[in-house]
Design an enzyme around this catalytic site. Structure first.
Site, PDB file in Angstrom:
ATOM      1  CE1 TYR A 289      -3.912  -2.144   0.194  1.00 32.91           C
ATOM      2  CE2 TYR A 289      -2.648  -3.330   1.854  1.00 32.91           C
ATOM      3  CZ  TYR A 289      -3.727  -3.259   0.991  1.00 32.91           C
ATOM      4  OH  TYR A 289      -4.606  -4.312   0.908  1.00 32.91           O
TER       5      TYR A 289
ATOM      6  CG  HIS B 195      -7.271   4.651   1.730  1.00 39.87           C
ATOM      7  ND1 HIS B 195      -8.018   5.775   2.026  1.00 39.87           N
ATOM      8  CD2 HIS B 195      -8.007   3.607   2.182  1.00 39.87           C
ATOM      9  CE1 HIS B 195      -9.147   5.419   2.617  1.00 39.87           C
ATOM     10  NE2 HIS B 195      -9.162   4.112   2.729  1.00 39.87           N
TER      11      HIS B 195
ATOM     12  CG  PHE C 299      -4.784  -3.522   7.241  1.00 40.00           C
ATOM     13  CD1 PHE C 299      -4.314  -3.292   5.955  1.00 40.00           C
ATOM     14  CD2 PHE C 299      -4.232  -4.549   7.980  1.00 40.00           C
ATOM     15  CE1 PHE C 299      -3.314  -4.088   5.413  1.00 40.00           C
ATOM     16  CE2 PHE C 299      -3.229  -5.352   7.446  1.00 40.00           C
ATOM     17  CZ  PHE C 299      -2.768  -5.113   6.161  1.00 40.00           C
TER      18      PHE C 299
ATOM     19  CG  ASN D 168     -11.774  -0.343   6.576  1.00 43.89           C
ATOM     20  OD1 ASN D 168     -11.390   0.741   6.136  1.00 43.89           O
ATOM     21  ND2 ASN D 168     -12.387  -1.217   5.828  1.00 43.89           N
TER      22      ASN D 168
ATOM     23  CG  ASN E  80     -14.731   2.662   5.589  1.00 42.07           C
ATOM     24  OD1 ASN E  80     -15.842   3.040   5.938  1.00 42.07           O
ATOM     25  ND2 ASN E  80     -14.543   1.964   4.488  1.00 42.07           N
TER      26      ASN E  80
END
Length: 194
Positions: free
Chosen positions: A14, A19, A61, A63, A107
């Site tokens: 990532y 994000h 992560f 969320n 989120n």
């Protein structure tokens, strides 16, 4: 004591994705200061205590970011919190500052709000929106899938150049936050439209 936290997803997969722009902005700041975050399994985060400021990147992560926040807040006496995160509703590289309010469908913010409430400062970094999300409500599943793919895409080289100038401003804003500047002072000095 202050908490400056950035949102993103862990692992190399990532790195440099939209994000993760929160992580990228905080990493930029820490590199300028020759500071390094350290893994802390108890907090499920990368963390550093420097004078009266804690720097945090949850490794849960996106969320589940709130889990890490709750653990840090139960250990340290934090008076002020600032969260750095991506924002689809702002053009690429735009910067806005606010206090409290809704998660706007983000989120990571929803998770934090669920654990500690929404009363914290925010640095919103624009990542723009994919072109095909101007769809009607009948195509909302397609739009949602498109947004998920978009936020997990890596930035292009030209986009990274745009972000560098934004990160410079955010670094100055973080110094001001640490020095107890007011939200209005920070907004007036460091807001960037695009």
């Amino acid at each position: 004591m202050k908490l400056i936290a950035a949102l993103g997803n862990p692992t190399l997969k990532y790195e440099n994705t939209r994000h993760n722009v929160g992580f990228m902005a905080l990493d930029f700041y820490l590199k300028q200061k020759n500071l390094t975050l350290y893994d802390n399994k108890n907090f499920e985060a990368k963390i550093l205590k420097n004078d009266d400021t804690i720097f945090l990147e949850p490794q849960t992560f996106m969320n589940l970011s709130g889990k890490s926040f709750q653990k840090v807040l139960s250990f340290y006496k934090i008076q002020k919190i600032l969260v750095i995160h991506d924002d689809l509703d702002l053009k690429l590289g735009a910067i806005k500052f606010k206090f409290g309010g809704s998660s706007g469908g983000h989120n990571g913010l929803k998770s934090i709000d669920g654990y500690i409430g929404s009363e914290y400062f925010r640095v919103r970094i624009g990542i723009g929106r994919p072109q095909n999300t101007e769809l009607n409500f009948l195509e909302s599943n397609v739009a949602e899938s498109s947004i998920i793919n978009f936020v997990l895409e890596k930035f292009t080289k030209p986009e990274l150049l745009v972000l560098d100038s934004s990160f410079e401003l955010i670094s100055k804003a973080l110094d001001s936050f640490i020095s107890n500047a007011t939200l209005l002072e920070i907004q007036n000095l460091y807001t960037k439209k695009k």
